[in-house]
Each structure stands twice: as C-alpha cells, then as structure tokens.
Write an enzyme that holds these catalytic residues in place. Structure first.
Site, PDB file in Angstrom:
ATOM      1  N   CYS A 196       0.853  -1.200   0.000  1.00  0.00           N
ATOM      2  CA  CYS A 196       0.000   0.000   0.000  1.00  0.00           C
ATOM      3  C   CYS A 196       0.883   1.243   0.000  1.00  0.00           C
ATOM      4  O   CYS A 196       1.435   1.633   1.030  1.00  0.00           O
ATOM      5  CB  CYS A 196      -0.926  -0.017   1.214  1.00  0.00           C
ATOM      6  SG  CYS A 196      -1.781   1.539   1.483  1.00  0.00           S
ATOM      7  N   CYS A 256      -0.020   4.147   2.279  1.00  0.00           N
ATOM      8  CA  CYS A 256       0.296   3.822   3.677  1.00  0.00           C
ATOM      9  C   CYS A 256       1.758   4.130   3.988  1.00  0.00           C
ATOM     10  O   CYS A 256       2.085   4.711   5.014  1.00  0.00           O
ATOM     11  CB  CYS A 256       0.070   2.336   3.962  1.00  0.00           C
ATOM     12  SG  CYS A 256      -1.588   1.763   3.609  1.00  0.00           S
TER      13      CYS A 256
END
Lengths: 104, 408
Positions: A29, A32
């Site tokens: 991700c 993230c």
C-alpha cells in the site's frame, strides 16, 4: 510505536485502558508507506497521551477483517478496547492529528 | 524580498514535479506544496508501462519518487502542507496553508489533480474501507481467495481488474454497455477477455452495496430489462472516471461545467501569472506523460511571464520620467510608420521623456491588461500610472497636447 499482530493485538489494543491509535498498513500500500513517517512523528509528538500501534495487515488479514478493516490506509482509534473512530481512504495526517486532539 | 517565490506549485503529481524540474533548472525559486502523499494518482498505480523510456516493470511509486528526486536535485523545495486559501489577483499572489503559513508567489502553477469519481450509490460511502475501494494496489491482498466486482470499463477499470486477478478468486466487471463493448484500449480489452478469472456482466449498473459492517453483497440492475439481481461479493472496486480537485478555485479562475480549469496552449488560466497543468485542466488525454508535458510548458511560460513583467517594471513602471509605451505589430504597416514618427518626436523632445516599444504580436498580455484595441496605440505612463492613451493614428501635436495636459 508498538508493532501489533494477531498474537498481541488483544493484549495491546483490546484489553488496553485509555486511548489507542492503530495504523493499519501493508507493504503493497503506497499511500500507507507515504503516510507512515508522519504517523511516527505524530506518535512521538503525542507520546504519553495515547498508545500508538502499527499493524501490518499482510499476514494479519483475518485480524484486520475482524476489526472491520478491509481498506488501506486506515487509522483506527480505540478507547478501553472499543473502536470509537476511524479514518480511511484518503488519509491526510492533518486529519489524523485533528481526530487525535479531539479524542485525547 | 527573497521570501517571494518565483513559482509556487500546488500539487506534487507528475504535472507539478515536471514544472518543478523546469522551474528550478531555470534558476527560479520554486516550491511544491503538497497535501499528504507525493506523486498524485500515479503513485497508486502499480503497473505504469507507457511512460516513454520506462517500460515494463516500472511502477507508479518508483517513477514518481524518481521525479521528486529529480526536481529536488535542481533545487525545488517540496513542502508537505495543504493550501486552504488562495489570493491570485495582483502581482504577488498569496497562498495560505493549513499550518498557517502564507506563501508569496510571483506565479502560481495549479497541479491539483483529480480523484476517483464516486457514484454515490446506496452503501458506497458507508462501506468505504469495508470492502468498497478505489485503490487496487492498496487493498487487493485483503481479497485473496475472495470474490470482487469492478465497476467501470475504461482503461483504469480493466487494467486494475487484471491486477486484482492476482489476488481474488474471481473478478466480475460490471459494464454499462452491450456485450463486447468496452471503453478501454483494445490491447487491455483483449487481455482481459482472455483472462479466465474475469467474468463479465453486461448492460448493467450497480444499484446498491449491502452488508453488515463489511460488504456482503451488491444489487446489480440490468438497464435493458430493469431486472435486479443480488450477488454475494466481498469487495467492490470503483473505477468510473475522475473528478478534478478544483473546489478551492471556484470564483478564482475560469472553470468548465465539470470543474476543470480552462487554459490555453501556454497553460495560462484566466488570471495573469496563474497556470494549470495535468488532470485538473480541460484536456483530451489525462496521462502521466501529458501531465509532465503540461508542467514543462507552464514553467517555461511562467519564466517568460516573469521576465516580461520584470522588463516592464524596469523600463516603464519604475522610471521617474514620463514614458510613452508604443504598441505596434510587424504586420501592421501603419504602426511601423507611427513608431518611426514617435521615435523622432521623442528624440526632438529630449531626455526627460522615454519611449518603450511593445511588439503586440509577442506580448499579448500587456495588450489585454491595458485594453489596447487598436494598433498603433501610444500610452503615457508616469511613476507606474497610466496617464493617457492615444489609439489609432496620432500626430506630433497629439503627443504635445497629451504631455501638456499631463503637466509635463
């Protein structure tokens, strides 16, 4: 920040007293990973005012789903083991800080 | 005055980064202001195979990191802060950020980007992060061995659907068109059609996302028959186009009906010294390569604007003597003659009056700013103020009269 996973999540988050913030992320991700340094800075800045945890959802998929987290990045707030707030989707650190200030 | 930036770029996607590279390489004081993560939408795309020179295996995040490093290597500052207020009119533009900083800029490049469009169907917002997703690379691995649907059939939808097949058991694409018709490019369409994990539901739209805490099912509506079908599903990925992130600009620069910024070929917006690049502007193709191209054009246009503004200040606005500014054009013969007459008149009048010639073909901005509607025209400035204006033909007597009227 405390690394939490399926083995210690209950102890560190669900059985913890007071405010706990959990950063759900995974290595695939990108948003993230981009967010992570500022989350760590936030944890440093508010040290002692809440407990800060980091959860890598890779390898903890069932745990994430049990916490109703099925999208990243997600920042969840727990108080005395109950989830009380959550920020997901386009997560801006400013919004996380504002939420933290509201809850602490 | 060193705290004034030559260029303030709002947004750190490929358009902003490219503008940063061109701006700072031209030794302009350049800063990129970026809310949150750098790289724009490109940073959430796993496979990015069509940026020239970066072939198969390139990822969006890698390419965007390379662009950021490139911009910084030439001296672009990259600041993580969100612009919340803009004041764009005037010589010095002001940008206020969430942290309370006020950035001063001679020029502004808006690289605000776009974000996934939400369809606002029932349950979509409620289940965001609970099975509803707009980012395949972020969330794909939650759906290992599970079933997902993809809504949309453009390039992004079909390409991300293929990425999802690496994780999910099945990927069902809901397509609004008749069987076999897709909006995406032919290469991706063929690959997807041949992928055994991809299933298709044609002539249909999503009606509702249902669940209890997490997504459990969706209701699909066949637009031909009106028939509703409920389908058990774990994840719903929306790729139904994008909307520009231009909310902040309403009433500041001209936008089209959908909210995209209207620019010309030089990326100029309706406000002088303000440019727009990338996905947030009206354009034919929204790709990393076209955003980067926009950024280069805007930075070069901004550089030229700065030089022209500086030149006009030095030669006209900051001069203590009265200055005649003559607007001419090489293709208008009368204007060439008029300029010659004006030069003679100035030479005769002496050193206490100056003459500056403006080629209107090369400097349209001054023409617009001072509403010059005829060529030739001669405008008299003193201490930065426009005092009088002669349009069309003018004689030496006209010039004398204007000077007398102005008290010189």
């Amino acid at each position: 920040m405390i690394e939490v996973n399926k083995n210690n999540f209950e102890e560190e988050v669900l059985k913890a007293d007071g405010l706990v913030m959990v950063d759900f992320w995974s290595p695939s991700c990108e948003p993230c990973k981009e967010l992570m340094p500022s989350v760590h800075q936030l944890a440093e800045k508010y040290k002692g005012q809440a407990k800060f945890c980091s959860l890598d959802t890779a390898g903890n998929r069932r745990l994430s789903i049990s916490q109703k987290v099925l999208g990243l990045p997600t920042i969840a707030f727990y108080r005395d083991g109950d989830k009380i707030a959550e920020i997901t989707g386009e997560v801006a650190i400013e919004d996380v800080e504002a939420k933290l200030n509201e809850l602490k | 005055m060193s705290d004034i930036y030559d260029i303030v770029i709002v947004g750190g996607g490929p358009g902003g980064m490219s503008a940063g590279i061109y701006g700072s390489r031209s030794r302009l004081k350049t800063v990129i202001l970026q809310k949150g993560r750098l790289g724009g939408q490109a940073a959430t795309t796993e496979e990015l195979e069509n940026y020239p020179g970066f072939g198969r295996g390139t990822t969006g995040p890698e390419l965007m990191q390379a662009m950021a490093d490139h911009a910084e290597s030439f001296g672009t500052e990259i600041v993580r802060d969100e612009v919340v207020d803009l004041s764009l009119n005037g010589d010095v533009k002001l940008l206020t950020t969430k942290s309370g900083q006020v950035y001063k800029a001679k020029t502004v490049i808006l690289a605000l980007g776009a974000e996934p469009r939400s369809l606002n169907i029932r349950g979509e917002n409620k289940f965001r992060g609970k099975g509803v997703s707009y980012c395949a690379t972020c969330d794909a691995d939650f759906f290992e061995e599970l079933d997902v649907i993809v809504v949309g059939n453009g390039d992004a939808a079909v390409e991300e659907a293929m990425y999802l097949t690496k994780f999910a058991e099945t990927v069902t694409i809901i397509v609004i068109h008749d069987e076999g018709i897709l909006d995406c490019n032919q290469a991706s369409a063929e690959k997807a059609m041949a992928n055994p994990k991809i299933k298709w539901v044609w002539s249909s739209v999503l009606q509702e996302v249902k669940g209890d805490g997490l997504v459990e099912s969706v209701v699909i509506k066949n637009i031909k028959t009106g028939e509703l079908t409920e389908m058990q599903i774990n994840g719903v990925f929306f790729f139904v186009g994008t909307v520009p992130k231009t909310e902040l600009l309403k009433g500041q620069v001209d936008l089209d009906e959908q909210g995209y910024v209207i620019t010309n070929e030089q990326m100029e917006t309706s406000v002088a010294g303000v440019y727009a690049v990338g996905d947030c502007r009206v354009k034919y193709l929204r790709q990393v390569v076209t955003a980067a191209s926009d950024g280069a054009i805007a930075a070069v246009a901004a550089d030229k604007y700065l030089a022209e503004e500086e030149d006009f200040k030095v030669r006209v606005l900051n001069v203590k003597e009265p200055v005649w500014v003559a607007f001419w054009a090489p293709q208008v013969e009368a204007s060439i003659n008029a300029i010659a007459d004006l030069e003679q008149w100035v030479a005769k009048t002496g050193t206490n009056v100056k003459l500056v010639k403006i080629d209107t073909y090369r400097n349209q901005r001054l023409v617009e700013r001072y509403a010059v509607d005829e060529i030739p025209s001669a405008l008299l400035f003193h201490k930065g103020e426009l005092i009088s204006k002669l349009s069309g033909s003018f004689s030496p007597e006209d010039l004398d009269n204007q000077m007398n009227l102005a008290g010189f």
